[in-house]
Design a protein around this motif. Structure first.
Motif, short mmCIF file in Angstrom:
data_model
loop_
_atom_site.label_atom_id
_atom_site.label_comp_id
_atom_site.label_asym_id
_atom_site.label_seq_id
_atom_site.Cartn_x
_atom_site.Cartn_y
_atom_site.Cartn_z
N GLU A 73 0.85 -1.22 0.03
CA GLU A 73 -0.07 0.08 -0.04
C GLU A 73 0.97 1.11 0.20
O GLU A 73 0.53 2.30 -0.35
CB GLU A 73 -0.96 0.03 1.23
N ALA A 74 2.17 1.29 0.34
CA ALA A 74 3.32 2.30 0.17
C ALA A 74 3.49 2.78 -0.88
O ALA A 74 3.76 3.76 -1.36
CB ALA A 74 4.13 2.02 1.38
N LYS A 75 3.14 2.00 -1.67
CA LYS A 75 3.83 1.96 -3.23
C LYS A 75 2.73 2.38 -4.16
O LYS A 75 2.63 1.79 -5.14
CB LYS A 75 4.61 1.07 -3.62
N THR A 76 1.84 3.54 -3.97
CA THR A 76 0.96 4.04 -4.81
C THR A 76 1.17 5.19 -5.11
O THR A 76 1.68 6.02 -4.51
CB THR A 76 -0.57 3.74 -4.27
N LEU A 77 0.55 5.80 -6.28
CA LEU A 77 0.62 7.08 -6.78
C LEU A 77 -0.08 8.04 -5.72
O LEU A 77 0.31 9.27 -5.53
CB LEU A 77 0.02 7.45 -8.06
N ASP A 78 -1.20 7.61 -5.09
CA ASP A 78 -2.06 8.40 -3.87
C ASP A 78 -1.11 8.63 -2.84
O ASP A 78 -0.86 9.70 -2.21
CB ASP A 78 -3.07 7.73 -3.45
N GLN A 79 -0.25 7.64 -2.46
CA GLN A 79 0.78 7.66 -1.27
C GLN A 79 1.94 8.80 -1.71
O GLN A 79 2.42 9.35 -0.85
CB GLN A 79 1.34 6.30 -0.78
N THR A 80 2.41 8.42 -2.90
CA THR A 80 3.33 9.34 -3.47
C THR A 80 2.82 10.77 -3.33
O THR A 80 3.64 11.69 -2.98
CB THR A 80 3.79 8.91 -5.05
N ARG A 81 1.64 10.95 -3.82
CA ARG A 81 1.02 12.39 -3.78
C ARG A 81 1.15 13.06 -2.25
O ARG A 81 1.39 13.97 -1.97
CB ARG A 81 -0.25 12.54 -4.33
N SER A 82 0.80 12.01 -1.22
CA SER A 82 0.88 12.35 0.06
C SER A 82 2.18 12.90 0.51
O SER A 82 2.38 13.77 1.33
CB SER A 82 0.18 11.19 1.01
N VAL A 131 14.40 1.99 -7.76
CA VAL A 131 13.34 2.68 -6.94
C VAL A 131 11.88 2.85 -7.70
O VAL A 131 11.97 2.80 -8.98
CB VAL A 131 13.63 4.06 -6.34
N GLY A 132 10.65 2.75 -7.27
CA GLY A 132 9.67 2.73 -8.11
C GLY A 132 8.52 2.42 -7.34
O GLY A 132 8.36 2.13 -5.99
N VAL A 133 7.09 2.90 -7.98
CA VAL A 133 5.86 2.34 -7.27
C VAL A 133 5.04 1.49 -8.53
O VAL A 133 5.33 1.50 -9.39
CB VAL A 133 5.29 3.73 -6.82
N ASN A 134 3.96 0.99 -7.95
CA ASN A 134 3.11 0.10 -8.44
C ASN A 134 1.94 1.13 -9.12
O ASN A 134 1.51 2.07 -8.75
CB ASN A 134 2.60 -0.69 -7.54
N LEU A 135 1.37 0.53 -9.99
CA LEU A 135 0.40 0.82 -10.70
C LEU A 135 -1.00 -0.26 -10.83
O LEU A 135 -0.31 -1.60 -10.43
CB LEU A 135 0.61 1.07 -12.26
N PRO A 136 -2.09 -0.18 -11.00
CA PRO A 136 -3.08 -1.10 -10.98
C PRO A 136 -2.78 -2.30 -11.99
O PRO A 136 -3.01 -3.24 -11.91
CB PRO A 136 -4.42 -0.58 -11.24
N GLN A 137 -2.02 -1.83 -13.04
CA GLN A 137 -1.62 -2.69 -14.05
C GLN A 137 -0.24 -3.41 -13.55
O GLN A 137 -0.18 -4.80 -14.38
CB GLN A 137 -1.28 -2.04 -15.27
N LYS A 192 3.29 -4.44 -10.78
CA LYS A 192 4.24 -3.58 -9.98
C LYS A 192 5.48 -3.08 -10.41
O LYS A 192 6.02 -3.70 -11.42
CB LYS A 192 4.81 -5.00 -8.77
N ASN A 193 5.76 -2.04 -9.68
CA ASN A 193 7.09 -1.42 -10.18
C ASN A 193 7.19 -0.89 -11.74
O ASN A 193 8.11 -0.63 -12.13
CB ASN A 193 8.30 -2.35 -10.09
N LEU A 194 5.72 -0.49 -12.17
CA LEU A 194 5.58 -0.04 -13.53
C LEU A 194 6.10 1.42 -13.59
O LEU A 194 6.41 1.83 -14.94
CB LEU A 194 4.20 -0.14 -14.18
N VAL A 195 6.22 2.15 -12.52
CA VAL A 195 6.74 3.59 -12.81
C VAL A 195 8.27 3.53 -11.72
O VAL A 195 7.76 3.30 -10.49
CB VAL A 195 5.73 4.39 -12.27
#
Length: 565
Positions: free
Chosen positions: A273-282, A342-348, A350-353
């Motif tokens: 859950e830490a690796k989402t774009l929403d958490q990145t924005r936070s 380093v990276g975060v996940n997308l719904p599509q 893991k680690n796509l970004v």
């Protein structure tokens, strides 16, 4: 653990006996229960300090998890919501090792939680009368349920729960240091202390080759004990205000206090859950509020998900600011904190970004491994064994020889183990930093099947467990191709079993196949598998799907069930 009611007088154990005995370890977490103002927090801090282990308070953890004070949580969302947060926190703490925990006053009244605490920890109740509790609490207003008009009634309603600990210590006529001494005596008497399990050795550093076989420079990787409190000494480029620390609510509570000074602290959820774009924005919002600029540094304090998320934020905030890795799990120390990914996940997926963004330093404090749950510790051991099979088989022999010391987490052995794995990984990464030559693919020994198992199970299989099963399949392929002997494969499988790791997968080939097709090492639909090579380093070789299927089913028994030692 067997429940036992004990009332004891102050023991004769001196206050510094634990330190004199060599910083003993705890065979299970120690929980302090009792009525409000019985001294759980004060005594707990003293006891933890004498034992040399972290102290936690469930009320503090609830506040971090909810983002509200206990009083605010009661007022805004009600007691039932508070109790739900409290139960979540307590269950999260149960697997930890070498911690002292002060429980909220209502925790023992929950029969399920009380049963779990008695089974998986050492539960010491601190008794106090209602008048004394009211006198100690004063008028702070921080305890929503401590109403002077009904304190006696509330205490009486909880009397059965408060009588259910392994031991009970009366705090009426004792000072907090005296109560801590009594508890220390009881922990020794009941066999909860494991003498000489911990120690306080100095740090070790290592160097790596960065530009040639004979041109060594400091790698900026530090391995040892007690290093988190020495970050500014180890990394002199840190700003005077300290790093901006990114962690999660549990690790932040365990070890965040060791990092001083610090520019700020931001807590992410635990796990993926830490690796989402929403958490990145936070996290970006927190960086903006703290006015983090290019002269600052972001420090990741936690496991692999915290490192990935914090590193991605560092790589992208103001187009890149300094990044410091402070891994607190064995898996992160020997794998994810090294190599600069380093990276975060997308719904599509893991680690796509993500990005390749090396930290300015990596500080590995093996003292953090003392609290790690056994299940989490073994996830890292799978990657450790991988290095021994694929990169240095003398190291594999050392792992087998030192298996007992590794299992009991001997600090000196852990320093050597982590340092060796770091050397092995950084050597491979130096040859192929951005995965262009194929050399870095060697680090994926066991991962083709491992990643597919994770995906096919909806991530019910944890990473290290899945890699262990993948290693056994790779060894089977090696036997069939003649790259390793049956005796070599059996030796490795036995070591995995000793460490509590699975020795075969539990999914059918048909379930696994769609996830295998996504493996990055496949070329034009043809599997490229990293195979062990007895007497040398592992190699990347093409094989047919049929060949891989046969090896997989030989290990799994067609559709075998997962086997743990």
């Amino acid at each position: 653990m067997k429940k036992e009611r004990t009332e004891t007088s102050p023991g004769t154990v001196p206050a510094d006996s634990a330190a004199a005995a060599g910083c003993p370890g705890l065979s299970c977490p120690v929980f302090l229960g009792g009525f409000m103002a019985s001294g759980k927090t004060t005594v707990g801090r003293l006891l933890a300090e004498r034992l040399g282990v972290p102290f936690l308070d469930t009320d503090d953890l609830v506040e971090r998890l909810a983002g509200l004070s206990v009083a605010e949580l009661f007022a805004r969302r009600g007691e039932s919501v508070f109790r739900a947060f409290e139960a979540e926190v307590v269950k999260e703490l149960l697997p930890l090792r070498n911690v002292v925990v002060a429980l909220g006053g209502g925790v023992p009244t929950n029969r399920e939680l009380r049963s779990l605490l008695l089974e998986r920890g050492f539960l010491a109740m601190l008794s106090v009368s209602a008048p004394t509790a009211l006198f100690r609490a004063g008028t702070s207003g921080s305890r929503p349920l401590l109403d002077p008009e009904r304190a006696e009634v509330l205490l009486a309603s909880r009397s059965e729960a408060y009588a259910s600990g392994h031991v009970t210590v009366d705090t009426e006529e004792r000072t907090p240091p005296e109560v801590a001494t009594v508890l220390l005596h009881l922990l020794e008497e009941k066999g909860i202390l494991e003498k000489n399990a911990l120690s306080g050795r100095g740090h070790e550093t290592f160097r790596k080759t960065v530009s040639g076989a004979h041109d060594e420079e400091p790698a900026g990787v530090f391995v040892g004990e007690g290093l988190l409190s020495r970050l500014s000494e180890l990394v002199p480029t840190l700003p005077p205000e300290g790093p901006f620390v990114v962690s999660d609510h549990l690790v932040g509570s365990l070890f965040g206090g060791s990092v001083r000074p610090l520019r700020g602290l931001h807590l992410l959820p635990r796990g993926e859950e830490a690796k989402t774009l929403d958490q990145t924005r936070s996290l970006y919002d927190a960086l903006a509020e703290a006015r983090i600029d290019r002269g600052d540094c972001i420090a990741a304090l936690g496991g692999g998900t915290v490192g990935d998320a914090a590193g991605f934020a560092a790589a992208t905030w103001l187009r890149g600011i300094a990044f410091l890795q402070c891994p607190t799990t064995l898996l992160a120390m020997v794998d994810s904190s090294l190599g600069g990914k380093v990276g975060v996940n997308l719904p599509q997926g893991k680690n796509l970004v993500g990005a390749f963004y090396p930290p300015v330093a990596t500080v590995m404090d093996v003292a953090t491994l003392r609290t790690l749950p056994d299940e989490d510790f073994r996830q890292g051991l799978a990657e450790v064994v991988k290095y021994g099979i694929g990169e240095d088989q003398d190291f594999l022999g050392e792992l087998s020889e030192k298996r007992e010391a590794i299992s009991r987490r001997d600090p000196e052995i852990l320093v050597r183990l982590v340092r060796k794995c770091a050397l092995l990984k950084t050597a491979v990464v130096a040859e192929d930093e951005k995965e262009t030559s194929g050399v870095r693919a060697r680090l994926n020994l066991g991962h083709t099947i491992g990643h597919a198992l994770e995906g096919a199970s909806g991530y019910a299989w944890r990473h290290g467990d899945a890699v262990a099963a993948g290693l056994v399949v790779a060894l089977e392929m090696g036997k069939r191709r003649g790259t390793c002997s049956t005796a070599f494969a059996e030796t490795v499988a036995e070591l995995l079993r000793f460490f509590g790791l699975p020795n075969r997968p539990d999914r059918s080939w048909e379930e696994l196949f769609p996830f295998l097709n996504r493996d990055k090492k496949f070329r034009r639909g043809v599997p490229c598998l990293v195979l062990p090579r007895e007497g040398g380093t592992c190699t990347l070789e093409e094989c047919s799907l049929e060949e891989l299927r046969q090896a997989y089913e030989a290990v799994s028994g067609g559709r075998g069930s997962v086997a743990f030692s």
